[in-house]
Write a protein that holds these residues in place. Structure first.
Motif, PDB file in Angstrom:
ATOM      1  N   VAL A 248       0.813  -1.217   0.000  1.00  0.00           N
ATOM      2  CA  VAL A 248       0.000   0.000   0.000  1.00  0.00           C
ATOM      3  C   VAL A 248       0.846   1.266   0.000  1.00  0.00           C
ATOM      4  O   VAL A 248       0.305   2.363   0.103  1.00  0.00           O
ATOM      5  CB  VAL A 248      -0.981   0.021   1.202  1.00  0.00           C
ATOM      6  N   GLY A 249       2.178   1.118  -0.118  1.00  0.00           N
ATOM      7  CA  GLY A 249       2.976   2.327  -0.155  1.00  0.00           C
ATOM      8  C   GLY A 249       4.462   2.088   0.045  1.00  0.00           C
ATOM      9  O   GLY A 249       4.962   0.959   0.007  1.00  0.00           O
ATOM     10  N   TYR A 250       5.137   3.183   0.288  1.00  0.00           N
ATOM     11  CA  TYR A 250       6.597   3.236   0.334  1.00  0.00           C
ATOM     12  C   TYR A 250       7.003   4.179   1.456  1.00  0.00           C
ATOM     13  O   TYR A 250       6.332   5.184   1.723  1.00  0.00           O
ATOM     14  CB  TYR A 250       7.094   3.758  -1.017  1.00  0.00           C
ATOM     15  N   TYR A 251       8.110   3.854   2.142  1.00  0.00           N
ATOM     16  CA  TYR A 251       8.631   4.812   3.113  1.00  0.00           C
ATOM     17  C   TYR A 251      10.095   5.107   2.825  1.00  0.00           C
ATOM     18  O   TYR A 251      10.804   4.304   2.207  1.00  0.00           O
ATOM     19  CB  TYR A 251       8.443   4.332   4.559  1.00  0.00           C
ATOM     20  N   HIS A 252      10.533   6.267   3.292  1.00  0.00           N
ATOM     21  CA  HIS A 252      11.879   6.748   2.982  1.00  0.00           C
ATOM     22  C   HIS A 252      12.372   7.623   4.126  1.00  0.00           C
ATOM     23  O   HIS A 252      11.597   8.347   4.761  1.00  0.00           O
ATOM     24  CB  HIS A 252      11.847   7.566   1.681  1.00  0.00           C
ATOM     25  N   ALA A 253      13.655   7.538   4.417  1.00  0.00           N
ATOM     26  CA  ALA A 253      14.299   8.451   5.369  1.00  0.00           C
ATOM     27  C   ALA A 253      15.587   8.944   4.727  1.00  0.00           C
ATOM     28  O   ALA A 253      16.389   8.134   4.253  1.00  0.00           O
ATOM     29  CB  ALA A 253      14.597   7.753   6.688  1.00  0.00           C
ATOM     30  N   ASN A 254      15.761  10.245   4.674  1.00  0.00           N
ATOM     31  CA  ASN A 254      16.975  10.815   4.093  1.00  0.00           C
ATOM     32  C   ASN A 254      18.154  10.697   5.058  1.00  0.00           C
ATOM     33  O   ASN A 254      17.974  10.530   6.267  1.00  0.00           O
ATOM     34  CB  ASN A 254      16.743  12.282   3.720  1.00  0.00           C
ATOM     35  N   GLU A 255      19.350  10.827   4.509  1.00  0.00           N
ATOM     36  CA  GLU A 255      20.545  10.662   5.333  1.00  0.00           C
ATOM     37  C   GLU A 255      20.892  11.914   6.128  1.00  0.00           C
ATOM     38  O   GLU A 255      21.613  11.822   7.124  1.00  0.00           O
ATOM     39  CB  GLU A 255      21.732  10.248   4.461  1.00  0.00           C
ATOM     40  N   THR A 256      20.399  13.064   5.710  1.00  0.00           N
ATOM     41  CA  THR A 256      20.727  14.302   6.427  1.00  0.00           C
ATOM     42  C   THR A 256      19.554  14.750   7.290  1.00  0.00           C
ATOM     43  O   THR A 256      18.385  14.569   6.941  1.00  0.00           O
ATOM     44  CB  THR A 256      21.101  15.431   5.444  1.00  0.00           C
ATOM     45  N   TYR A 257      19.883  15.366   8.402  1.00  0.00           N
ATOM     46  CA  TYR A 257      18.933  15.704   9.454  1.00  0.00           C
ATOM     47  C   TYR A 257      17.827  16.636   8.980  1.00  0.00           C
ATOM     48  O   TYR A 257      16.662  16.488   9.355  1.00  0.00           O
ATOM     49  CB  TYR A 257      19.695  16.332  10.619  1.00  0.00           C
ATOM     50  N   ASP A 258      18.188  17.634   8.166  1.00  0.00           N
ATOM     51  CA  ASP A 258      17.211  18.665   7.794  1.00  0.00           C
ATOM     52  C   ASP A 258      16.652  18.507   6.383  1.00  0.00           C
ATOM     53  O   ASP A 258      16.047  19.432   5.837  1.00  0.00           O
ATOM     54  CB  ASP A 258      17.844  20.054   7.935  1.00  0.00           C
ATOM     55  N   ASP A 259      16.837  17.356   5.772  1.00  0.00           N
ATOM     56  CA  ASP A 259      16.336  17.117   4.419  1.00  0.00           C
ATOM     57  C   ASP A 259      14.932  16.523   4.497  1.00  0.00           C
ATOM     58  O   ASP A 259      14.752  15.379   4.920  1.00  0.00           O
ATOM     59  CB  ASP A 259      17.269  16.167   3.667  1.00  0.00           C
TER      60      ASP A 259
ATOM     61  N   ALA B 280       0.327   5.230  -0.176  1.00  0.00           N
ATOM     62  CA  ALA B 280       0.864   6.230   0.757  1.00  0.00           C
ATOM     63  C   ALA B 280       2.373   6.269   0.646  1.00  0.00           C
ATOM     64  O   ALA B 280       3.027   5.238   0.471  1.00  0.00           O
ATOM     65  CB  ALA B 280       0.462   5.880   2.189  1.00  0.00           C
ATOM     66  N   VAL B 281       2.938   7.455   0.747  1.00  0.00           N
ATOM     67  CA  VAL B 281       4.384   7.631   0.800  1.00  0.00           C
ATOM     68  C   VAL B 281       4.699   8.355   2.103  1.00  0.00           C
ATOM     69  O   VAL B 281       4.183   9.441   2.357  1.00  0.00           O
ATOM     70  CB  VAL B 281       4.902   8.432  -0.406  1.00  0.00           C
ATOM     71  N   LEU B 282       5.522   7.729   2.939  1.00  0.00           N
ATOM     72  CA  LEU B 282       5.872   8.306   4.232  1.00  0.00           C
ATOM     73  C   LEU B 282       7.346   8.685   4.244  1.00  0.00           C
ATOM     74  O   LEU B 282       8.208   7.859   3.943  1.00  0.00           O
ATOM     75  CB  LEU B 282       5.590   7.308   5.363  1.00  0.00           C
ATOM     76  N   LEU B 283       7.628   9.920   4.582  1.00  0.00           N
ATOM     77  CA  LEU B 283       8.997  10.428   4.681  1.00  0.00           C
ATOM     78  C   LEU B 283       9.279  10.773   6.136  1.00  0.00           C
ATOM     79  O   LEU B 283       8.558  11.577   6.749  1.00  0.00           O
ATOM     80  CB  LEU B 283       9.174  11.666   3.798  1.00  0.00           C
ATOM     81  N   LEU B 284      10.317  10.173   6.690  1.00  0.00           N
ATOM     82  CA  LEU B 284      10.665  10.427   8.089  1.00  0.00           C
ATOM     83  C   LEU B 284      11.136  11.865   8.273  1.00  0.00           C
ATOM     84  O   LEU B 284      11.958  12.369   7.515  1.00  0.00           O
ATOM     85  CB  LEU B 284      11.758   9.462   8.546  1.00  0.00           C
ATOM     86  N   ASP B 285      10.598  12.498   9.296  1.00  0.00           N
ATOM     87  CA  ASP B 285      10.990  13.856   9.672  1.00  0.00           C
ATOM     88  C   ASP B 285      11.949  13.743  10.855  1.00  0.00           C
ATOM     89  O   ASP B 285      11.530  13.522  11.991  1.00  0.00           O
ATOM     90  CB  ASP B 285       9.749  14.667  10.043  1.00  0.00           C
ATOM     91  N   HIS B 286      13.249  13.876  10.597  1.00  0.00           N
ATOM     92  CA  HIS B 286      14.250  13.675  11.644  1.00  0.00           C
ATOM     93  C   HIS B 286      14.109  14.689  12.779  1.00  0.00           C
ATOM     94  O   HIS B 286      14.321  14.357  13.950  1.00  0.00           O
ATOM     95  CB  HIS B 286      15.657  13.767  11.044  1.00  0.00           C
ATOM     96  N   LYS B 287      13.744  15.919  12.448  1.00  0.00           N
ATOM     97  CA  LYS B 287      13.596  16.938  13.484  1.00  0.00           C
ATOM     98  C   LYS B 287      12.442  16.599  14.419  1.00  0.00           C
ATOM     99  O   LYS B 287      12.557  16.727  15.643  1.00  0.00           O
ATOM    100  CB  LYS B 287      13.368  18.308  12.835  1.00  0.00           C
ATOM    101  N   LYS B 288      11.334  16.164  13.851  1.00  0.00           N
ATOM    102  CA  LYS B 288      10.188  15.800  14.676  1.00  0.00           C
ATOM    103  C   LYS B 288      10.504  14.555  15.505  1.00  0.00           C
ATOM    104  O   LYS B 288      10.093  14.453  16.659  1.00  0.00           O
ATOM    105  CB  LYS B 288       8.962  15.563  13.799  1.00  0.00           C
ATOM    106  N   LEU B 289      11.252  13.628  14.917  1.00  0.00           N
ATOM    107  CA  LEU B 289      11.641  12.430  15.659  1.00  0.00           C
ATOM    108  C   LEU B 289      12.500  12.800  16.860  1.00  0.00           C
ATOM    109  O   LEU B 289      12.315  12.268  17.960  1.00  0.00           O
ATOM    110  CB  LEU B 289      12.395  11.459  14.748  1.00  0.00           C
TER     111      LEU B 289
END
Length: 202
Positions: A80-91, A113-122
């Motif tokens: 039902v979707g894809y998730y992704h986390a970038n390597e840099t904190y503010d990307d 659904a596409v979920l992108l991790l928010d490092h700042k919120k984490l």
């Protein structure tokens, strides 16, 4: 009327643990679930795929095929979707590599659904242990481009299925549970490692 995406704590925690295990790399994975009604999509599990930019594309295709083959019949779950986390904190953007997978998901289903991790919120959640999930929701926009769903103009929304998700996540972070999670790339390097992670929460 938009669609509500209900994110289970199992899927949410696996996304975060996958990113925490590989803090200097981008990671990605596959979301599994099922529609509960026409307007509600349940995201029930996450399959960690890759943590190496050089191997980002080909492992994903193989993992996607295996996921579709092995998860539908025994568990009645669909991709039902894809998730992704970038390597840099503010990307907080989906880069070209991620967009290739996003396009594939939207071709599969416009409800993906596409979920992108928010490092700042984490980082804030780890300290405060409350608030909204530390992921941003993108859904299918014009010409299958990913459209961020945020603010009062959002047509779709993301909610956590279980209120206990953040407290449980805090416990797993404190116990360094991320060291135990296995992705498909780990499995390719050592086939004794099970990337379905059946014992992760036991």
């Amino acid at each position: 009327m938009g669609c509500t995406y209900e994110l289970s704590q199992t899927a949410y925690i696996k996304i975060v643990l996958h990113a925490l295990k590989n803090p200097s790399s981008a990671v990605n994975g596959i979301l599994l679930g099922r529609p509960r009604t026409y307007y509600i999509m349940e995201i029930l599990d996450a399959m960690p795929v890759s943590h190496s930019a050089s191997n980002f594309y080909s492992p994903f295709q193989i993992a996607l095929y295996q996921t579709e083959e092995q998860c539908y019949h025994p568990r009645q779950l669909n991709v039902v979707g894809y998730y992704h986390a970038n390597e840099t904190y503010d990307d907080c953007k989906l880069g070209p590599a991620a967009c290739k997978h996003v396009d594939q998901m939207f071709r599969h289903s416009w409800l993906s659904a596409v979920l992108l991790l928010d490092h700042k919120k984490l980082h804030h959640l780890i300290k405060e242990n409350d608030g909204d999930p530390a992921v941003m929701l993108f859904t299918c926009g014009i010409s299958r481009t990913p459209c961020l769903q945020a603010g009062p103009e959002a047509k779709d929304e993301l909610v956590l299925k279980e209120p206990s998700a953040h407290a449980l996540l805090a416990d797993y972070i404190a116990s360094k549970k991320w060291l135990e999670i296995v992705d498909f790339e780990d499995h390719l390097n050592d086939i004794t490692k099970d990337w379905f992670n059946p014992n992760l929460f036991k």
